[in-house]
Scaffold this motif. Structure first.
Motif, short mmCIF file in Angstrom:
data_model
loop_
_atom_site.label_atom_id
_atom_site.label_comp_id
_atom_site.label_asym_id
_atom_site.label_seq_id
_atom_site.Cartn_x
_atom_site.Cartn_y
_atom_site.Cartn_z
N ASP A 269 1.01 -1.27 -0.26
CA ASP A 269 0.56 0.18 0.24
C ASP A 269 1.17 1.40 -0.29
O ASP A 269 0.34 2.26 -0.45
CB ASP A 269 -0.83 0.14 1.09
N GLU A 270 1.97 1.39 0.57
CA GLU A 270 2.70 2.80 0.99
C GLU A 270 3.75 2.44 -0.28
O GLU A 270 3.60 3.74 -0.82
CB GLU A 270 4.24 2.21 2.32
N VAL A 271 3.70 1.65 -0.96
CA VAL A 271 4.71 1.51 -2.94
C VAL A 271 3.81 2.16 -3.80
O VAL A 271 3.81 3.26 -4.36
CB VAL A 271 5.40 0.27 -2.92
N GLU A 272 2.33 1.96 -3.27
CA GLU A 272 1.42 1.88 -4.34
C GLU A 272 0.93 3.74 -4.17
O GLU A 272 0.37 3.96 -5.39
CB GLU A 272 0.24 1.61 -3.66
N ALA A 273 0.87 4.29 -3.22
CA ALA A 273 0.59 5.54 -2.51
C ALA A 273 1.02 6.47 -3.10
O ALA A 273 1.64 7.30 -3.93
CB ALA A 273 0.61 6.15 -1.24
#
Length: 302
Positions: A269-273
């Motif tokens: 999720d952090e990488v996606e953000a």
């Protein structure tokens, strides 16, 4: 390309289609009057081009509105490819007009016609150039914000018109003060340029319909973003494509074997953000792989 919200981009794209349609309709009226008074085949060439621009702009208007519609049950990935279909439609109309122009130019070349009402013809061309320049500046702004294929196709039409209008002025002057054959000769050159422009539109439209990868520069940016996360051990199988305003990004993220499912999900999720911060509105799908089991896919060459 500057990053803007999808809502702002959609609004700009709609304004661009309204502007191009309005300009084309005004120029059709002006050029029809000028052609009837001058009987110039090169002026007929730019009149035909403006008629097709108007038709293409109307197609664009409908296609852009359809492309901006949200996904539904039958179109889970949205309607973005309507832009590419509109581009192919425009290219078809442009090709037809160019072939018709070639026939008219050959006829006038074999039987040159004297040019009449020269001041009217040149005056209309100057008005056309001013109106086209204003539209091109606005379209360039919209393209810098949205990177829309449909607006880029329309922009290419009107860039062609700018060159066409300038060449018509030269053709009118040469035909009036020199040899009448200059008029159809310039019309043939304009037809060749129109055909070249149509081919460029076809290429870009086919790239979208065939899900061509994003440019290498963008792919490298995505890789840099992914690798900048401290918990990322690697990545593979990056796939990208563009449909309308939406960019689709898929990748496999390599993480430590011992991470819990919850923690791996949090990192993804952090990488996606981080990716969305660079590409707002993109559809990002990340699959998490244990680093020890990851099998990187070979990069495609060419």
């Amino acid at each position: 390309m500057q990053n803007s919200s999808p809502h702002d981009n959609a609004h700009l794209m709609k304004l661009a289609t309204y502007a191009s349609t309005s300009v084309a309709l005004v120029l059709i009226v002006c050029k029809t009057v000028a052609w009837m008074m001058t009987d110039s085949v090169s002026l007929l060439a730019t009149l035909i081009d403006s008629c097709l621009d108007a038709l293409a702009s109307i197609i664009n208007l409908v296609a852009v509105r359809h492309a901006l519609a949200p996904p539904d049950k039958q179109h889970r990935f949205g309607h973005g490819k309507a832009e590419a279909l509109a581009g192919l439609g425009q290219a078809t109309f442009i090709t037809g007009s160019a072939l018709f122009l070639v026939l008219e130019a050959i006829s006038h070349f074999l039987r040159p016609q004297p040019i009449g009402a020269l001041p009217v013809g040149i005056g209309i061309m100057i008005i056309s150039i001013v109106a086209t320049l204003g539209l091109l500046m606005f379209q360039k702004h919209v393209i810098s914000k949205t990177n829309s294929t449909a607006i880029k196709a329309d922009h290419l039409h009107y860039k062609t018109d700018l060159l066409v209008n300038g060449s018509v002025i030269i053709a009118l002057l040469l035909a009036y003060y020199g040899w009448a054959g200059f008029d159809p000769l310039f019309a043939l050159l304009i037809a060749a340029y129109i055909l070249y422009s149509a081919w460029e539109i076809v290429q870009e439209s086919l790239d979208l319909l065939m899900d061509r990868e994003m440019p290498d520069e963008d792919r490298q940016k995505i890789k840099t973003i992914v690798h900048s996360h401290p918990k990322t051990l690697g990545m593979h199988d990056l796939r990208t494509r563009k449909s309308g305003l939406t960019i689709f990004i898929q990748l496999h993220l390599e993480l430590e074997d011992t991470l819990t499912l919850m923690r791996a999900h949090e990192i993804a999720d952090e990488v996606e953000a981080m990716i969305l911060a660079k590409y707002p509105g993109a559809e990002v799908i990340i699959h998490q792989d244990p680093a020890s089991l990851a099998e990187p896919q070979p990069e495609f060459v060419g």
